[in-house]
Design an enzyme around this catalytic site. Sequence first.
Site, PDB file in Angstrom:
ATOM      1  N   LYS A 196       0.853  -1.178   0.000  1.00  0.00           N
ATOM      2  CA  LYS A 196       0.000   0.000   0.000  1.00  0.00           C
ATOM      3  C   LYS A 196       0.893   1.233   0.000  1.00  0.00           C
ATOM      4  O   LYS A 196       1.671   1.448   0.931  1.00  0.00           O
ATOM      5  CB  LYS A 196      -0.885  -0.019   1.239  1.00  0.00           C
ATOM      6  CG  LYS A 196      -1.789   1.186   1.345  1.00  0.00           C
ATOM      7  CD  LYS A 196      -2.731   1.026   2.518  1.00  0.00           C
ATOM      8  CE  LYS A 196      -3.582   2.262   2.705  1.00  0.00           C
ATOM      9  NZ  LYS A 196      -4.483   2.124   3.857  1.00  0.00           N
ATOM     10  N   LYS A 249      -2.123  -1.532  -3.903  1.00  0.00           N
ATOM     11  CA  LYS A 249      -3.010  -0.388  -3.794  1.00  0.00           C
ATOM     12  C   LYS A 249      -2.207   0.894  -3.785  1.00  0.00           C
ATOM     13  O   LYS A 249      -1.214   0.958  -3.082  1.00  0.00           O
ATOM     14  CB  LYS A 249      -3.773  -0.524  -2.476  1.00  0.00           C
ATOM     15  CG  LYS A 249      -4.697   0.596  -2.150  1.00  0.00           C
ATOM     16  CD  LYS A 249      -5.190   0.424  -0.752  1.00  0.00           C
ATOM     17  CE  LYS A 249      -6.033   1.651  -0.427  1.00  0.00           C
ATOM     18  NZ  LYS A 249      -6.433   1.706   0.938  1.00  0.00           N
ATOM     19  N   SER A 275     -10.306   5.408  -4.393  1.00  0.00           N
ATOM     20  CA  SER A 275     -11.257   6.516  -4.499  1.00  0.00           C
ATOM     21  C   SER A 275     -10.855   7.576  -5.528  1.00  0.00           C
ATOM     22  O   SER A 275     -11.680   8.019  -6.333  1.00  0.00           O
ATOM     23  CB  SER A 275     -11.442   7.165  -3.128  1.00  0.00           C
ATOM     24  OG  SER A 275     -10.197   7.615  -2.621  1.00  0.00           O
ATOM     25  N   TYR A 314     -15.195   0.854  -6.631  1.00  0.00           N
ATOM     26  CA  TYR A 314     -16.463   1.553  -6.412  1.00  0.00           C
ATOM     27  C   TYR A 314     -17.350   1.470  -7.652  1.00  0.00           C
ATOM     28  O   TYR A 314     -18.521   1.835  -7.606  1.00  0.00           O
ATOM     29  CB  TYR A 314     -16.184   3.023  -6.042  1.00  0.00           C
ATOM     30  CG  TYR A 314     -15.284   3.150  -4.832  1.00  0.00           C
ATOM     31  CD1 TYR A 314     -15.825   3.070  -3.550  1.00  0.00           C
ATOM     32  CD2 TYR A 314     -13.908   3.293  -4.962  1.00  0.00           C
ATOM     33  CE1 TYR A 314     -15.004   3.152  -2.429  1.00  0.00           C
ATOM     34  CE2 TYR A 314     -13.077   3.372  -3.855  1.00  0.00           C
ATOM     35  CZ  TYR A 314     -13.626   3.301  -2.593  1.00  0.00           C
ATOM     36  OH  TYR A 314     -12.816   3.372  -1.491  1.00  0.00           O
TER      37      TYR A 314
HETATM   38  C1  PBG Z   1      -7.032   3.043   5.593  1.00  0.00           C
HETATM   39  C2  PBG Z   1      -7.550   2.944   4.211  1.00  0.00           C
HETATM   40  C3  PBG Z   1      -7.457   3.919   3.223  1.00  0.00           C
HETATM   41  C4  PBG Z   1      -8.077   3.402   2.091  1.00  0.00           C
HETATM   42  C5  PBG Z   1      -8.540   2.137   2.412  1.00  0.00           C
HETATM   43  N1  PBG Z   1      -8.188   1.864   3.727  1.00  0.00           N
HETATM   44  C6  PBG Z   1      -6.982   5.310   3.278  1.00  0.00           C
HETATM   45  C7  PBG Z   1      -5.638   5.669   3.689  1.00  0.00           C
HETATM   46  O1  PBG Z   1      -4.720   4.872   3.805  1.00  0.00           O
HETATM   47  O2  PBG Z   1      -5.490   6.861   3.919  1.00  0.00           O
HETATM   48  C8  PBG Z   1      -8.203   4.128   0.791  1.00  0.00           C
HETATM   49  C9  PBG Z   1      -9.216   3.624  -0.138  1.00  0.00           C
HETATM   50  C10 PBG Z   1      -9.524   4.542  -1.253  1.00  0.00           C
HETATM   51  O3  PBG Z   1      -8.882   5.574  -1.474  1.00  0.00           O
HETATM   52  O4  PBG Z   1     -10.472   4.215  -1.963  1.00  0.00           O
HETATM   53  N2  PBG Z   1      -7.955   2.581   6.520  1.00  0.00           N
END
Ligand code: PBG
Length: 327
Positions: A196, A249, A275, A314
Site C-alpha cells: 500500500k 493499492k 477513491s 467503487y
Molecule cells: C485506511 C484505508 C485507506 C483506504 C482504504 N483503507 C486510506 C488511507 O490509507 O489513507 C483508501 C481507499 C480509497 O482511497 O479508496 N484505513
Amino acid sequence: MQRLRRTRGSQLLRDLVAETAVRPEKLIWPLFVRWGEGVKEEIPSMPGVYRYSVDRLGEAADAALEAGVGGILLFGIPEHKDEAGSGAADEEGVVPRAIRALRALFAERGKSTLLIADICLCEYTSHGHCGALNGAGDVDNDASLPLHAAAALAAVRAGADMVAPSSMMDGVVAAIREKLDGAGYAQVPIMGYSAKFASAFYGPFRDAAESAPRHGDRKSYQMDCRNGREALREAAADEAEGADILMVKPALAYLDVVRALRARTDLPVCVYNVSGEYSMVKAAAREGWLDERRTVCEILTSFFRAGADMVITYHALEYAAWLKEEN
Ligand code: PBG
C-alpha cells in the site's frame, strides 16, 4: 504474410479469443457504514457512493446481491473517536453491527456475498493515523497490533467471512492470524493490504471515512511510490505471516507492481481501484470529457490483464448493471 485475423474478425471471434474478462463475481464493492439512523448520504467527492447507517443497509445489500459481486468490503465511521482508536474493537461498533444486519438480510433473501471487514484504526483515532501514537507523536507500530487483532476478532465474531488489515503495520497479519486461530477461527482468511503506497489517490476516501490525519502524513507506514522492489518484500512478508490474498493499492499507477507480484507469488492477487481513481473518471465523465462506460471497462480490464485475480472497485455495481444491459 502474417495476418492477425483474430482481433479483426467478428465480435464472436473477438470474444472467443479474448485473454481476459471482467466478471462481477471478481469484483469487491466497498461500502461505508456510519453511525446514526435513517442516513443515506452521498459523498461529495465520490458521486454515486454513499454512507449508510446500519438500518438503511438493506438497499445497498440488495443492490450488491442483484449485481452478483464477489464481496462487500466494509468501512465503519463511528460516532466517537479517541486517541487509541479503541472503538475499532467494539463488538457493538458500526462494523460488527452492520455485519450482523447483513447476515440476517442474506438469510432472509436466501442469497449472499462475501463480507470482508477492512481492519484499520484511522477511522477510530481522534488524530486520524492508522495506529496508536507514542509520546513523540509517531505511530507506534507494535503497540497498535493488539487492537488490530481485537478489531479483526470482533468483525469475525459478528460474521465476517474475511478480514483485510489496511494499516500497513509490520506484523499485523501475524498478530491477527494468531488471534483468530486462538479463538477458533483458523478457517477465516486474511487479505493483506500488502503493498500500500502513500498516495494522493486516497484523497476522496479520507472525506468519505472522515479519516484524514490531523497532523503529518502516512509516509512512515505506507510505501514510497518510487519503490517497486520494496513492494515485493512487503508482500513476501505478508505471505510468510500467513496472508491468504495479497493486495496492491492504488491500482492504476502501480500495474507494474501487480505484474511483478503475479510472477512472484502463487497466492491470489487483489488490486484496489481507489477513491481518487474513481473520482477522476466521474469528474471527467460529468464534464463530457470521457465516455464513462468505455473508460471504466478499459480500466477494469487493465487490472486483470496485469495479473490481478480480483479487484476492489467503487464501479462494481454500475459495471454489473452495464453487463446486464448488454446481454
Ligand atoms: C485506511 C484505508 C485507506 C483506504 C482504504 N483503507 C486510506 C488511507 O490509507 O489513507 C483508501 C481507499 C480509497 O482511497 O479508496 N484505513
